[in-house]
Write an enzyme that holds these catalytic residues in place. Structure first.
Site, short mmCIF file in Angstrom:
data_model
loop_
_atom_site.label_atom_id
_atom_site.label_comp_id
_atom_site.label_asym_id
_atom_site.label_seq_id
_atom_site.Cartn_x
_atom_site.Cartn_y
_atom_site.Cartn_z
N GLY A 79 0.79 -1.24 0.00
CA GLY A 79 0.00 0.00 0.00
C GLY A 79 0.82 1.28 0.00
O GLY A 79 0.27 2.37 -0.16
N LYS A 113 -6.40 10.51 7.14
CA LYS A 113 -7.85 10.70 7.05
C LYS A 113 -8.55 10.09 8.26
O LYS A 113 -9.57 10.59 8.73
CB LYS A 113 -8.42 10.13 5.75
N HIS A 140 -32.38 18.53 -4.96
CA HIS A 140 -32.61 19.53 -3.92
C HIS A 140 -33.09 18.82 -2.66
O HIS A 140 -33.95 17.94 -2.76
CB HIS A 140 -33.68 20.53 -4.38
#
Ligand code: FAD
Ligand code: NAD
Length: 468
Positions: A41, A53, A447
């Site tokens: 990784g 994160k 919306h």
């Protein structure tokens, strides 16, 4: 020991290397990947994107519980930080991700060759690993060795009091005073983590602005917001020395243009002034692989180095040092090696800073368009005028779109505000399809969502926003 031979051998299992290996295997090529870390990784999964994160997420939740939930009518007891538990969450997330790559290697029948790889010829690599040494050969080699911390002369990193990003992901106590050298991605993200957890954070930046390379409007707005959150900025300042004592670190600084020195005391100092391409002991000279002036590996548009059988991708070559850029290059280089055509549009690679609020960009900045003499129109719309943003108490920020003045084609998108990192994807896709601002303006946006701010900014390019 017998020599194994492969169609493709990748050196480095970061997001560039592991994706290249997976794509090569998918295309039927016999593939191996050499990695010297004990886990796969690369920087990203082990000491970069993913752990940072995890800490950003935890610290954001803490700040929310401590300061912001009551405004929503949610009453909780006193929030406090359990640092070992917070770090355990990070470790668990990293483990799940690195083991995920191991699973993908097994699934795709990719050999993980453990150890440090060194090129010994255009088609062979010597590997020094925990189980001894071996040499493998490959028809094509992909160098994906990534990058490492850029050192700062006079400021020796010990990963305790003077830390790099790696040390800043694993502090054992919350420092009272954290000084961050460098107001870029790492400085602002890790500065945010520790400020939220209780540190007084001062960012010392050489330039007259933070977030170098991002749109100037966005950088200004972000500095205002971070200052309101309690971060202090010392711009146009350079650190010339650091002295560690038992109780902390004293930094010596001077104005970037030269002048009187001043000192600044800290409990912990984070050096975050950029990263350097990692090519140590890689055998590049011996094989004749050429470097650029900035010591990155030189490649052509097909990621081929000066040695035809050797390719390079990711942080070790030119371009932004971002995980998704490395991944994109990984997939494309494998396709090119397999005889397919591959292409990356470097104008549509997003960049996101995961602060609160987030900062995201794709395409050109206003400064770049001015410098290139391109005539453009600007459409800007603030979060304050969006219903969902009000409901979220997330009214800081704006979306800014830049479109060609003649053709209306989107040239750049810049967002500072909640969820900017997710919202920028729409603009990246629009740019990949050569969309105009009018195309975005005529696309239906649900919306009430923050994405309506993007649409309103697109309408604003033509001077007709509906809600402002
Ligand atoms: P790397 O991920 O650096 O991987 C290279 C691998 O090669 C390493 O595992 C290394 O051990 C191995 N290697 C090197 N030389 C050899 C050798 N000779 N033999 C064997 N193995 C070798 N980017 C984002 O897009 N989003 C983010 O949120 C983000 N956050 C970050 C946070 C931090 C704190 C840092 C430091 C970086 C962050 N980045 C982020 C940048 C991102 O991590 C890099 O752009 C990305 O990892 C580059 O991928 P790569 O495959 O080119 O190299
Ligand atoms: P950066 O390039 O983002 O920022 C470094 C900052 O340090 C710049 O503003 C620069 O002007 C400043 N600087 C340089 N020398 C200095 C000095 N002597 N004194 C004071 N300031 C100085 O680099 P970074 O924050 O170290 O991060 C490295 C790279 O890792 C980033 O460029 C980015 O590509 C990647 N990264 C990405 C993310 C993300 O995508 N969210 C997060 C972290 C890191």
């Amino acid at each position: 020991m017998s020599e194994q031979s492969y169609d493709v051998v990748v050196i480095g299992a970061g997001p560039g290397g592991y994706v290249a290996a997976i794509r090569a295997a998918q295309l039927g090529l016999k593939t191996a990947c050499i990695e010297k870390r004990p886990t796969l990784g690369g920087t990203c999964l082990n000491v970069g994107c993913i752990p940072s994160k995890a800490l950003l997420q935890s610290s954001e939740k803490f700040e929310e519980a401590k300061h912001h939930l009551s405004a929503f009518g949610v009453v909780v007891g006193e929030a406090r930080v359990d640092l070992p538990a917070l770090m355990a969450h990070k470790t668990q997330v990293v483990k799940a991700n690195t083991q995920g790559v191991e699973y993908l290697f097994r699934k795709n029948k990719i050999d993980w060759l453990k150890g440090h790889g060194r090129l010994t010829s255009p088609t062979s690599i010597a590997i020094d690993g925990p189980d001894g040494s071996q040499t493998v050969t490959a028809k094509s080699i992909i160098v994906a060795t990534g990058s490492d911390v850029m050192p700062l002369p006079g400021v020796a990193i010990d990963e305790k009091r003077i830390v790099s990003s790696t040390g800043s992901l694993a502090l054992e106590t919350i420092p009272k005073r954290l000084v961050v050298i460098g107001g870029g991605y790492i400085g602002l993200e890790m500065g945010s983590v520790w400020r939220r957890l209780g540190a007084q954070v001062t960012v010392v930046e050489f330039l007259d602005r933070i977030l170098a390379g991002m749109d100037g409007d966005v950088a200004k707005q972000m500095q205002r917001i971070l200052t309101k959150q309690g971060m202090t900025f010392k711009l146009q300042t350079k650190v010339t020395a650091a002295t560690s004592t038992d109780s902390g670190v004293t930094l010596t600084m001077e104005p970037a243009a030269g002048g009187d020195t001043q000192t600044l005391d800290a409990d912990v100092v984070l050096v975050a002034i950029g990263r350097r391409p990692y090519t140590d002991n890689l055998g590049l000279e011996a094989t004749g692989v050429a470097l650029t002036e900035r010591r990155r590996i030189k490649t052509d548009s097909h990621f081929r180095t000066s040695v035809p059988s050797i390719y390079a991708i990711g942080d070790v070559i030119d371009g932004p040092m971002l995980a998704h850029k490395a991944e994109d290059e990984g997939a494309v280089v494998a396709e090119i090696i397999a005889g397919q055509s591959g292409h990356i549009n470097y104008d549509a690679i997003p960049g996101v800073v995961y602060t609160t609020p987030e900062v995201a960009q794709v395409g050109k900045t206003e400064e770049q368009l001015k410098e290139a003499g391109v005539a453009y129109r600007v459409g800007k719309f603030p979060y304050t005028a969006n219903g969902r943003a009000r409901a979220m108490n997330a009214t800081d920020g704006f979306v800014k779109l830049l479109a060609d003045a003649k053709t209306d084609r989107l040239l750049g998108g810049h967002i500072v505000g909640a969820d900017a990192g997710h919202m920028i994807a729409e603009l990246g896709l629009a740019m990949e399809f050569g969309a105009s601002a009018e195309d975005v303006a005529r696309t239906s946006h649900a919306h009430p969502t923050l994405s309506e701010i993007v649409r309103e900014a697109a309408l604003a390019v033509d001077g007709r926003p509906l809600h402002m």
